[in-house]
Design a protein around this motif. Structure first.
Motif, mmCIF file in Angstrom:
data_model
loop_
_atom_site.group_PDB
_atom_site.id
_atom_site.type_symbol
_atom_site.label_atom_id
_atom_site.label_comp_id
_atom_site.label_asym_id
_atom_site.label_seq_id
_atom_site.Cartn_x
_atom_site.Cartn_y
_atom_site.Cartn_z
ATOM 1 N N GLN A 180 0.813 -1.209 0.000
ATOM 2 C CA GLN A 180 0.000 0.000 0.000
ATOM 3 C C GLN A 180 0.851 1.265 0.000
ATOM 4 O O GLN A 180 0.515 2.249 -0.679
ATOM 5 C CB GLN A 180 -0.928 0.016 1.225
ATOM 6 N N VAL A 181 1.942 1.250 0.755
ATOM 7 C CA VAL A 181 2.664 2.506 0.992
ATOM 8 C C VAL A 181 3.934 2.659 0.172
ATOM 9 O O VAL A 181 4.449 3.788 0.053
ATOM 10 C CB VAL A 181 3.013 2.658 2.494
ATOM 11 N N TYR A 182 4.464 1.592 -0.388
ATOM 12 C CA TYR A 182 5.726 1.719 -1.118
ATOM 13 C C TYR A 182 5.542 2.580 -2.358
ATOM 14 O O TYR A 182 4.685 2.301 -3.205
ATOM 15 C CB TYR A 182 6.273 0.348 -1.511
ATOM 16 N N ASP A 183 6.344 3.619 -2.481
ATOM 17 C CA ASP A 183 6.152 4.569 -3.572
ATOM 18 C C ASP A 183 7.471 5.269 -3.905
ATOM 19 O O ASP A 183 7.628 6.464 -3.718
ATOM 20 C CB ASP A 183 5.081 5.597 -3.193
ATOM 21 N N ASP A 184 8.409 4.508 -4.432
ATOM 22 C CA ASP A 184 9.669 5.070 -4.891
ATOM 23 C C ASP A 184 9.603 5.151 -6.410
ATOM 24 O O ASP A 184 9.462 4.117 -7.086
ATOM 25 C CB ASP A 184 10.841 4.191 -4.451
ATOM 26 N N PRO A 185 9.671 6.352 -6.988
ATOM 27 C CA PRO A 185 9.486 6.501 -8.439
ATOM 28 C C PRO A 185 10.538 5.788 -9.280
ATOM 29 O O PRO A 185 10.348 5.614 -10.492
ATOM 30 C CB PRO A 185 9.549 8.021 -8.646
ATOM 31 N N ARG A 186 11.625 5.346 -8.671
ATOM 32 C CA ARG A 186 12.676 4.663 -9.434
ATOM 33 C C ARG A 186 12.408 3.170 -9.584
ATOM 34 O O ARG A 186 13.105 2.488 -10.346
ATOM 35 C CB ARG A 186 14.029 4.859 -8.750
ATOM 36 N N PHE A 187 11.384 2.667 -8.875
ATOM 37 C CA PHE A 187 11.171 1.230 -8.819
ATOM 38 C C PHE A 187 9.737 0.848 -9.178
ATOM 39 O O PHE A 187 8.810 1.647 -9.025
ATOM 40 C CB PHE A 187 11.496 0.705 -7.413
ATOM 41 N N ASN A 188 9.570 -0.379 -9.627
ATOM 42 C CA ASN A 188 8.262 -0.971 -9.899
ATOM 43 C C ASN A 188 8.041 -2.191 -9.015
ATOM 44 O O ASN A 188 9.001 -2.805 -8.529
ATOM 45 C CB ASN A 188 8.157 -1.406 -11.364
ATOM 46 N N LEU A 189 6.764 -2.547 -8.858
ATOM 47 C CA LEU A 189 6.379 -3.767 -8.157
ATOM 48 C C LEU A 189 5.818 -4.770 -9.161
ATOM 49 O O LEU A 189 4.913 -4.450 -9.934
ATOM 50 C CB LEU A 189 5.317 -3.477 -7.095
ATOM 51 N N TYR A 190 6.379 -5.969 -9.168
ATOM 52 C CA TYR A 190 5.827 -7.086 -9.941
ATOM 53 C C TYR A 190 5.119 -7.979 -8.935
ATOM 54 O O TYR A 190 5.754 -8.670 -8.136
ATOM 55 C CB TYR A 190 6.949 -7.835 -10.658
ATOM 56 N N THR A 191 3.793 -7.930 -8.934
ATOM 57 C CA THR A 191 3.023 -8.580 -7.885
ATOM 58 C C THR A 191 1.712 -9.096 -8.442
ATOM 59 O O THR A 191 1.149 -8.495 -9.382
ATOM 60 C CB THR A 191 2.739 -7.591 -6.729
ATOM 61 N N PRO A 192 1.189 -10.201 -7.923
ATOM 62 C CA PRO A 192 -0.106 -10.699 -8.400
ATOM 63 C C PRO A 192 -1.252 -9.737 -8.125
ATOM 64 O O PRO A 192 -2.316 -9.863 -8.727
ATOM 65 C CB PRO A 192 -0.286 -12.019 -7.628
ATOM 66 N N ARG A 193 -1.030 -8.763 -7.249
ATOM 67 C CA ARG A 193 -2.078 -7.770 -6.977
ATOM 68 C C ARG A 193 -2.319 -6.851 -8.166
ATOM 69 O O ARG A 193 -3.403 -6.279 -8.302
ATOM 70 C CB ARG A 193 -1.683 -6.908 -5.772
ATOM 71 N N LYS A 194 -1.296 -6.687 -9.022
ATOM 72 C CA LYS A 194 -1.394 -5.709 -10.099
ATOM 73 C C LYS A 194 -1.199 -6.296 -11.488
ATOM 74 O O LYS A 194 -1.583 -5.676 -12.480
ATOM 75 C CB LYS A 194 -0.354 -4.602 -9.880
ATOM 76 N N ASP A 195 -0.580 -7.457 -11.580
ATOM 77 C CA ASP A 195 -0.187 -8.002 -12.880
ATOM 78 C C ASP A 195 -0.843 -9.362 -13.088
ATOM 79 O O ASP A 195 -0.537 -10.325 -12.389
ATOM 80 C CB ASP A 195 1.337 -8.124 -12.941
ATOM 81 N N ARG A 196 -1.735 -9.432 -14.065
ATOM 82 C CA ARG A 196 -2.451 -10.693 -14.315
ATOM 83 C C ARG A 196 -1.535 -11.776 -14.857
ATOM 84 O O ARG A 196 -1.889 -12.957 -14.875
ATOM 85 C CB ARG A 196 -3.609 -10.469 -15.288
ATOM 86 N N ASN A 197 -0.344 -11.402 -15.323
ATOM 87 C CA ASN A 197 0.617 -12.382 -15.831
ATOM 88 C C ASN A 197 1.613 -12.837 -14.774
ATOM 89 O O ASN A 197 2.488 -13.638 -15.071
ATOM 90 C CB ASN A 197 1.378 -11.792 -17.018
ATOM 91 N N CYS A 198 1.488 -12.309 -13.566
ATOM 92 C CA CYS A 198 2.410 -12.689 -12.500
ATOM 93 C C CYS A 198 2.163 -14.135 -12.098
ATOM 94 O O CYS A 198 1.044 -14.498 -11.712
ATOM 95 C CB CYS A 198 2.242 -11.766 -11.290
ATOM 96 N N ILE A 199 3.176 -14.959 -12.193
ATOM 97 C CA ILE A 199 3.003 -16.385 -11.911
ATOM 98 C C ILE A 199 3.382 -16.733 -10.475
ATOM 99 O O ILE A 199 3.371 -17.901 -10.097
ATOM 100 C CB ILE A 199 3.841 -17.247 -12.873
ATOM 101 N N LYS A 212 13.427 0.430 -12.396
ATOM 102 C CA LYS A 212 12.795 0.638 -13.694
ATOM 103 C C LYS A 212 13.780 0.654 -14.852
ATOM 104 O O LYS A 212 13.395 0.359 -15.997
ATOM 105 C CB LYS A 212 12.006 1.945 -13.687
ATOM 106 N N ASP A 213 15.019 1.010 -14.597
ATOM 107 C CA ASP A 213 15.979 1.123 -15.698
ATOM 108 C C ASP A 213 16.680 -0.196 -15.999
ATOM 109 O O ASP A 213 17.715 -0.226 -16.659
ATOM 110 C CB ASP A 213 17.011 2.209 -15.403
ATOM 111 N N THR A 214 16.119 -1.310 -15.517
ATOM 112 C CA THR A 214 16.701 -2.625 -15.777
ATOM 113 C C THR A 214 15.642 -3.584 -16.302
ATOM 114 O O THR A 214 14.446 -3.387 -16.090
ATOM 115 C CB THR A 214 17.309 -3.242 -14.501
ATOM 116 N N LYS A 215 16.096 -4.605 -16.982
ATOM 117 C CA LYS A 215 15.206 -5.704 -17.355
ATOM 118 C C LYS A 215 16.019 -6.988 -17.406
ATOM 119 O O LYS A 215 17.239 -6.953 -17.647
ATOM 120 C CB LYS A 215 14.510 -5.454 -18.691
#
Length: 268
Positions: A68-87, A96-99
């Motif tokens: 709920q509270v994590y909010d650093d503009p340099r980072f993303n969250l890969y989580t089943p709460r937000k991504d329907r493809n999260c396994i 964000k600048d990496t893959k």
């Protein structure tokens, strides 16, 4: 794209850890280094020399609060709460600048260099078998819903995966994850003897149990000169899972465990 070296990846992960730790301390969220990262903290005061990731664990309550509270503009969250493809039934925090591109799945990069956060829940003292059976069914449905077709899959294996997806067509991954969380957290309002935590690294339905008392408190510990948190019962936790964790593995096993390459997103 410019490939990220092993040494650079560690600096990126430490930067990610600083961001997570800052958020947790500012919001009174407890967490602990976990799995091999915890071994590294105790045995090497930082990364295991050949390790290439960082794992954390949180109680379900703190895990939900963090999301709920994590909010650093340099980072993303890969989580089943937000991504329907999260396994996965956990969350990955990545810059964000990496893959990363896995060698057996080159079609798409799902996330960048990551830190995994594992939520844990109270396991029931009574009715454990029934609770485990329902858990297994729900997690299997989620796996069928989110399973990916890998580059290394044979035609038969791809057909099997397609068939497994058919029964879960009426469900969304979000609804299944919500049901799983509701079931796993059913006893979190009680003081039970054991906690239950999922280890994605050893199979989709493998869960492990540890005495709840190991998680009763947290202490600060340095990880490559970053002040982090670990559970007070770290020694018992590690011995239950790894055995004699202070003993180095054979030299041929001292290699990174992930089969991928990492890149900077916007650099040539």
């Amino acid at each position: 794209m410019k490939e990220i070296t092993f040494e650079e990846s560690r600096l990126i992960l430490l930067d990610t850890l600083k961001s997570i730790d800052k958020c947790c301390r500012e919001n009174n969220i407890d967490y602990s280094l976990s799995w091999g990262t915890l071994i590294g903290a105790i045995r090497h005061q930082g990364f295991i020399p050949w390790d290439d990731d960082i794992d954390l664990m949180m109680s379900r309550k703190d895990y939900n609060r963090f999301l709920q509270v994590y909010d650093d503009p340099r980072f993303n969250l890969y989580t089943p709460r937000k991504d329907r493809n999260c396994i996965m039934l956990l969350t990955k925090v990545y810059r964000k600048d990496t893959k990363i591109v896995f060698n057996n799945y080159k079609k798409k990069s799902l996330y960048g260099l990551w830190i995994s956060i594992f939520p844990y829940d109270n396991a029931p003292d009574k009715g454990l078998v029934k609770w485990e059976t329902i858990r297994t069914c729900l997690v299997s449905l989620y796996h069928f819903k989110t399973v990916r077709y890998l580059d290394t899959d044979s035609l038969i294996r791809k057909m099997v995966k397609f068939i497994l997806k058919i029964p879960v067509i009426p469900f969304t991954s979000f609804s299944l994850e919500k049901r799983i969380e509701k079931h796993l957290s059913k006893y979190n309002h009680l003081k039970t003897k054991n906690i239950c935590i999922w280890d994605n690294g050893v199979g989709f339905n493998r869960f492990f149990y540890f005495p709840s008392k190991l998680f009763d408190g947290y202490i600060d510990w340095n990880f490559d000169e970053i002040k982090c948190q670990i559970i007070k019962g770290y020694d018992v936790f590690l011995r239950l899972y790894f055995g004699d964790y202070m003993q180095l593995p054979p030299e041929e096993e001292r290699v990174p465990s992930h089969d991928y390459k990492a890149y900077y997103v916007n650099e040539e």
